[in-house]
Scaffold this motif. Structure first.
Motif, mmCIF file in Angstrom:
data_model
loop_
_atom_site.group_PDB
_atom_site.id
_atom_site.type_symbol
_atom_site.label_atom_id
_atom_site.label_comp_id
_atom_site.label_asym_id
_atom_site.label_seq_id
_atom_site.Cartn_x
_atom_site.Cartn_y
_atom_site.Cartn_z
ATOM 1 N N ALA A 85 0.825 -1.205 0.000
ATOM 2 C CA ALA A 85 0.000 0.000 0.000
ATOM 3 C C ALA A 85 0.866 1.264 0.000
ATOM 4 O O ALA A 85 0.556 2.246 -0.683
ATOM 5 N N THR A 86 1.952 1.230 0.757
ATOM 6 C CA THR A 86 2.853 2.388 0.824
ATOM 7 C C THR A 86 3.500 2.654 -0.525
ATOM 8 O O THR A 86 3.509 3.799 -1.011
ATOM 9 N N LEU A 87 4.025 1.610 -1.152
ATOM 10 C CA LEU A 87 4.659 1.777 -2.461
ATOM 11 C C LEU A 87 3.654 2.231 -3.520
ATOM 12 O O LEU A 87 3.981 3.027 -4.403
ATOM 13 N N SER A 88 2.434 1.719 -3.443
ATOM 14 C CA SER A 88 1.426 2.106 -4.437
ATOM 15 C C SER A 88 1.096 3.590 -4.323
ATOM 16 O O SER A 88 0.808 4.254 -5.325
ATOM 17 N N GLN A 89 1.186 4.131 -3.112
ATOM 18 C CA GLN A 89 0.974 5.565 -2.907
ATOM 19 C C GLN A 89 2.179 6.371 -3.385
ATOM 20 O O GLN A 89 2.034 7.418 -4.017
ATOM 21 N N VAL A 90 3.378 5.862 -3.088
ATOM 22 C CA VAL A 90 4.609 6.567 -3.475
ATOM 23 C C VAL A 90 4.708 6.721 -4.985
ATOM 24 O O VAL A 90 5.099 7.775 -5.502
ATOM 25 N N TYR A 91 4.319 5.672 -5.729
ATOM 26 C CA TYR A 91 4.514 5.663 -7.183
ATOM 27 C C TYR A 91 3.231 5.850 -7.984
ATOM 28 O O TYR A 91 3.211 5.612 -9.184
ATOM 29 N N LYS A 92 2.142 6.285 -7.349
ATOM 30 C CA LYS A 92 0.904 6.483 -8.106
ATOM 31 C C LYS A 92 1.074 7.619 -9.112
ATOM 32 O O LYS A 92 1.908 8.515 -8.926
ATOM 33 N N GLN A 93 0.272 7.569 -10.172
ATOM 34 C CA GLN A 93 0.410 8.536 -11.264
ATOM 35 C C GLN A 93 -0.954 9.030 -11.714
ATOM 36 O O GLN A 93 -1.981 8.444 -11.384
ATOM 37 N N ARG A 94 -0.920 10.085 -12.503
ATOM 38 C CA ARG A 94 -2.138 10.580 -13.136
ATOM 39 C C ARG A 94 -2.056 10.236 -14.630
ATOM 40 O O ARG A 94 -1.171 10.709 -15.337
ATOM 41 N N ILE A 95 -2.960 9.394 -15.098
ATOM 42 C CA ILE A 95 -2.986 8.971 -16.497
ATOM 43 C C ILE A 95 -4.300 9.404 -17.133
ATOM 44 O O ILE A 95 -5.386 9.054 -16.627
ATOM 45 N N ASP A 96 -4.203 10.174 -18.208
ATOM 46 C CA ASP A 96 -5.387 10.712 -18.892
ATOM 47 C C ASP A 96 -6.312 11.415 -17.908
ATOM 48 O O ASP A 96 -7.548 11.306 -17.978
ATOM 49 N N GLY A 97 -5.715 12.094 -16.942
ATOM 50 C CA GLY A 97 -6.483 12.880 -15.985
ATOM 51 C C GLY A 97 -6.888 12.145 -14.725
ATOM 52 O O GLY A 97 -7.322 12.765 -13.751
ATOM 53 N N ASP A 98 -6.764 10.795 -14.705
ATOM 54 C CA ASP A 98 -7.201 10.003 -13.551
ATOM 55 C C ASP A 98 -6.020 9.529 -12.716
ATOM 56 O O ASP A 98 -5.001 9.103 -13.259
ATOM 57 N N ILE A 99 -6.177 9.581 -11.381
ATOM 58 C CA ILE A 99 -5.171 9.003 -10.489
ATOM 59 C C ILE A 99 -5.277 7.485 -10.540
ATOM 60 O O ILE A 99 -6.368 6.921 -10.471
ATOM 61 N N THR A 100 -4.158 6.818 -10.694
ATOM 62 C CA THR A 100 -4.135 5.361 -10.713
ATOM 63 C C THR A 100 -2.781 4.877 -10.192
ATOM 64 O O THR A 100 -1.848 5.663 -10.035
ATOM 65 N N GLY A 101 -2.683 3.603 -9.926
ATOM 66 C CA GLY A 101 -1.427 3.059 -9.416
ATOM 67 C C GLY A 101 -1.541 1.578 -9.154
ATOM 68 O O GLY A 101 -2.574 0.964 -9.416
#
Length: 454
Positions: free
Chosen positions: A117-133
């Motif tokens: 969960a921590t890593l997914s937050q650290v490396y999450k991105q915005r793709i085509d306007g949406d937050i994802t990870g």
């Protein structure tokens, strides 16, 4: 050429030995490295979960969802048929002692899921306007390995999006056919229509559904189980004794003629437990990635609670109902054993036990379909962006209908295989990025950090 025995043999090795050691080893590693984070941060995680408990939270959108909505989406996937059939399979194959080893694996898994969960937050991105990870994102950015990230994405799309959802809809179809005599195809079509409506609504509708369905379905199931335990209260303590004694001396519980060894108790307890709570599998980080929190460590503490609720509460309830009602003596296994247990528990109410499990299975499996679709969708976005989502949604809905109509043993086994394959790149990333997890935890505990703008 019959592929079924080949795939079964692969799964026996993959889930029976390799992944059990890898997943447990990773959990032990993070438990030590993060100084028993699952113990130290459990109270904080509990407060974050139940302090923000709401069946009607702020609508999720392009910036993500609330921490509780993310937890609900994760639990929607975790609390599925594995909690109803998984515990039963473990007890039938490894004896009551298998439940003890489920608890052990879940304890260490709580540290693993904190890291995910921590890593997914650290490396999450915005793709085509949406937050994802999710793992594909921390594998590609953290490890700089597009190959492993792509391998993971393809594996999870097949494991959860296609084959996994066929398995879930099949479980619902069979349960409703048994309890009400309804044609499984009709059940599958209804499920697909409702699921399609939710899929089209995107993250906002998915979060809205899971935050309402998950608390209610868990409460309904636990209430039913609690009633049975009260009715069989004289058998509750003996059931716990069977679990603890059976963990180290299975023959003392079941008799030597059964042939169940400590090795089998460990194997089935650990493998079914990990399969149920999904710690280390790389699935639930997709939900935790889109939580709107002040620091990655916050969602890590919340994730710890998800494994606790899945294994120590819901799955344990299933086990106690099976053992306290004497259903193990029926010789059944899987979901049939669970149905027998609830039928025996509610025997004074006629067919109510089968009806109760059918309703629970509907909510458990349907919520898993929603969660697993969301996880697979994040990987479709990783590979292709948003341009092919409608095609993917259509394929998932076809799988749901097909799964309800046909119980194809090969599909069930292949789902296990792809589940296993996606674990490997995820664990590689977790181990190699462990220092990032440790640094993030120290930063969070210091309270002296800057918020990241997405």
């Amino acid at each position: 050429m019959d592929l079924l025995p080949i795939v079964k043999s692969i799964n026996d090795v993959l889930w029976g030995y390799i992944l059990v050691f890898l997943l447990c080893g990773t959990g032990i590693f993070f438990t030590i490295k993060l100084r028993f984070v699952q113990v130290r941060k459990f109270k904080e995680g509990w407060k974050r979960v139940f302090g923000g408990l709401s069946l009607r939270g702020e609508r999720a959108g392009k910036d993500g969802m609330s921490s509780f909505q993310a937890l609900s989406t994760a639990i929607a996937a975790q609390v599925g048929t594995g909690n109803l059939a998984g515990a039963a399979t473990a007890i039938a194959s490894g004896g009551p002692g298998a439940i003890f080893w489920m608890w052990v694996s879940a304890f260490f898994g709580m540290a693993t899921i904190f890291a995910e969960a921590t890593l997914s937050q650290v490396y999450k991105q915005r793709i085509d306007g949406d937050i994802t990870g999710g793992p594909a994102y921390y594998i590609s950015k953290g490890l700089n390995s597009k190959f492993l990230a792509g391998f993971f994405s393809v594996a999870i799309i097949f494991a959860l999006g296609f084959m996994g959802n066929m398995v879930q809809s099949n479980s619902i179809g069979v349960a409703f056919n048994t309890a009400f005599g309804v044609n499984p195809v009709i059940v599958g079509i209804v499920i697909a229509v409702i699921a399609g409506f939710i899929f089209i609504g995107g993250v906002g509708r998915i979060a809205s559904v899971t935050e309402k369905v998950v608390p209610l379905m868990a409460a309904f199931y636990l209430l039913g189980g609690l009633i049975i335990l009260i009715l069989n209260h004289t058998n509750v303590l003996p059931s716990f004794k069977m679990i603890f004694v059976g963990a180290f001396k299975p023959e003392a519980v079941l008799g030597g003629a059964i042939g169940i060894s400590v090795k089998q108790a460990v194997r089935y307890g650990v493998s079914r437990g990990l399969f149920s709570n999904e710690a280390g599998m790389g699935s639930t980080p997709h939900a935790h990635a889109v939580a709107k929190v002040n620091h990655p460590g916050e969602q890590g503490t919340v994730a710890i609670v998800s494994v606790f609720l899945d294994t120590f509460i819901v799955l344990t309830m299933t086990a106690l109902v099976i053992l306290s009602t004497g259903a193990l003596d029926t010789g059944a296994t899987g979901i049939e054993l669970t149905q027998n247990a609830f039928s025996l528990g509610f025997k004074s109410l006629g067919n109510f036990g089968n009806v109760f499990i059918a309703i629970c299975l509907l909510f458990f499996a349907f919520s898993t379909i929603i969660g697993w679709y969301f996880f697979a969708e994040a990987n479709v976005k990783y590979l292709f962006g948003n341009k092919h989502l409608n095609i993917f949604r259509l394929l998932v809905l076809i799988c749901i209908v097909a799964g309800s109509a046909l119980k194809v043993d090969l599909v069930w086994e292949l789902a296990d295989t792809f589940n296993g394959l996606m674990v490997i790149p995820n664990l590689i990333a977790l181990i190699f990025l462990s220092s990032k997890v440790s640094t993030s935890l120290k930063d969070y505990e210091s309270g002296n950090y800057k918020l990241k703008d997405y």
